[in-house]
Design a protein around this motif. Sequence first.
Motif, PDB file in Angstrom:
ATOM      1  N   TRP A 130     -15.637 -69.963  17.022  1.00 56.85           N
ATOM      2  CA  TRP A 130     -15.810 -68.476  17.184  1.00 56.85           C
ATOM      3  C   TRP A 130     -15.370 -67.724  15.907  1.00 56.85           C
ATOM      4  CZ3 TRP A 130     -18.257 -70.708  20.752  1.00 56.85           C
ATOM      5  CH2 TRP A 130     -17.480 -71.416  21.777  1.00 56.85           C
ATOM      6  N   LYS A 148     -20.284 -58.629  18.590  1.00 55.68           N
ATOM      7  CA  LYS A 148     -21.019 -58.411  20.248  1.00 55.68           C
ATOM      8  C   LYS A 148     -21.239 -59.736  20.739  1.00 55.68           C
ATOM      9  CE  LYS A 148     -24.829 -56.105  22.554  1.00 55.68           C
ATOM     10  NZ  LYS A 148     -26.270 -55.332  22.153  1.00 55.68           N
ATOM     11  N   LEU A 149     -21.654 -60.739  19.858  1.00 53.27           N
ATOM     12  CA  LEU A 149     -21.755 -62.315  20.220  1.00 53.27           C
ATOM     13  C   LEU A 149     -20.496 -62.814  20.721  1.00 53.27           C
ATOM     14  CD1 LEU A 149     -23.776 -64.790  20.583  1.00 53.27           C
ATOM     15  CD2 LEU A 149     -23.142 -65.115  18.024  1.00 53.27           C
ATOM     16  N   GLU A 151     -18.146 -61.233  21.799  1.00 49.92           N
ATOM     17  CA  GLU A 151     -17.926 -60.523  23.206  1.00 49.92           C
ATOM     18  C   GLU A 151     -18.400 -61.192  24.236  1.00 49.92           C
ATOM     19  OE1 GLU A 151     -18.052 -56.075  25.183  1.00 49.92           O
ATOM     20  OE2 GLU A 151     -18.004 -56.293  22.835  1.00 49.92           O
ATOM     21  N   SER A 152     -19.559 -61.292  23.986  1.00 48.94           N
ATOM     22  CA  SER A 152     -20.626 -62.218  24.999  1.00 48.94           C
ATOM     23  C   SER A 152     -20.100 -63.451  25.372  1.00 48.94           C
ATOM     24  CB  SER A 152     -22.004 -62.137  24.753  1.00 48.94           C
ATOM     25  OG  SER A 152     -22.660 -62.919  25.744  1.00 48.94           O
ATOM     26  N   ILE A 153     -19.630 -64.243  24.704  1.00 46.78           N
ATOM     27  CA  ILE A 153     -19.106 -65.424  24.646  1.00 46.78           C
ATOM     28  C   ILE A 153     -17.783 -65.413  25.349  1.00 46.78           C
ATOM     29  CG2 ILE A 153     -18.013 -67.433  23.514  1.00 46.78           C
ATOM     30  CD1 ILE A 153     -19.954 -67.086  21.295  1.00 46.78           C
ATOM     31  N   GLU A 155     -16.793 -62.930  27.413  1.00 42.75           N
ATOM     32  CA  GLU A 155     -17.050 -62.874  29.255  1.00 42.75           C
ATOM     33  C   GLU A 155     -17.593 -64.113  29.610  1.00 42.75           C
ATOM     34  OE1 GLU A 155     -19.883 -59.797  28.594  1.00 42.75           O
ATOM     35  OE2 GLU A 155     -18.574 -58.056  28.063  1.00 42.75           O
ATOM     36  N   LYS A 156     -18.462 -64.870  29.135  1.00 43.11           N
ATOM     37  CA  LYS A 156     -18.845 -65.833  29.780  1.00 43.11           C
ATOM     38  C   LYS A 156     -17.839 -66.954  30.046  1.00 43.11           C
ATOM     39  CE  LYS A 156     -23.578 -65.576  28.443  1.00 43.11           C
ATOM     40  NZ  LYS A 156     -24.542 -66.387  27.233  1.00 43.11           N
TER      41      LYS A 156
END
Length: 320
Positions: A130, A148-149, A151-153, A155-156
Amino acid sequence: MAPLRIVSLLPSATEILFALGLDQQIFGVSHECDFPPAARSKTVVIHSRIPKGAAPAEIDRLVREFRARGESVYSVDAEVLRSLSPDLIVTQDLCHVCAASPEDLAAVLATFEVKPEVLSLNPLDLGDVWRDILLVGEQTFRPHAAEKLIESIGEKLGALEQEINSAIQDHSLSDLPAVAFLEWLQPIYVGGHWIPEMIKFVGGRDVFGEPGRPSFRVTLDDVVAAQPDFLIAAPCGYSATQAREEYRSIAFPSGWQEIPAVRNGRAYALDANSYFSRPGPRLVTGLEILAKLLHPAIEVSREAEAAIVPIPAARHATSV
């Protein structure tokens, strides 16, 4: 300022660059950069010295011979690379069997009048993976896209962790399912670096690997002795179907059929390149796959469910 001209010698870096919206700035890739599909349209600047179609045991022998002689498994096309006039080259210093090393590249760049910047990635665990995404974002002037990427990771991973915790809340540490992750089959090598961490994340116990430790060789008898509850065949460079067929071709020792994973129909073939061996964003899907294997009731993405390929016990070969 003119847009960067980027060459990626690493499949995972190519995936990261595309995820950051840099597809129009990628001018060169390695022969193994195949995702997303648009990566195949880029100019190839590096080639493997391993003959295409070589058997797994032959690949292992050739790699060990190259390394013993101090030679690289890869060749960089200096003229093609020079013609691309890159400003930034992304490579790695983690696995010299997986991609060109900084030394390979340095020998070529020594002949360049104008030398590009070189970014070398060396992730040992998920945290490093990461962080490398953020580092690539900084080096390519896309820090916000990288954040942003990530952050998306996050959340998942958070949502997946909640589901896993619900599934294992009644289990003690001794009850955690034992997992053997085989990243090469002839001979057997077990998953290293982030693979044991992935298994731990989904509530399993890696019977061989330790987080951050490189892959290492074991014997078939070692696997029998470990008695894993789940057996995963995911050789680097193979699709799940190819992994399953390679697994089926092995003559297993006495006792293999009594391994809990084999006896209970919990042997699986998985696509290593897509979800496990490349340190990039799709490791999240790899975690979903492992979570679904260990906890069938949890919900995961359709991609993760579709990636699971069981190995029927009836087709296992056994040595005499």
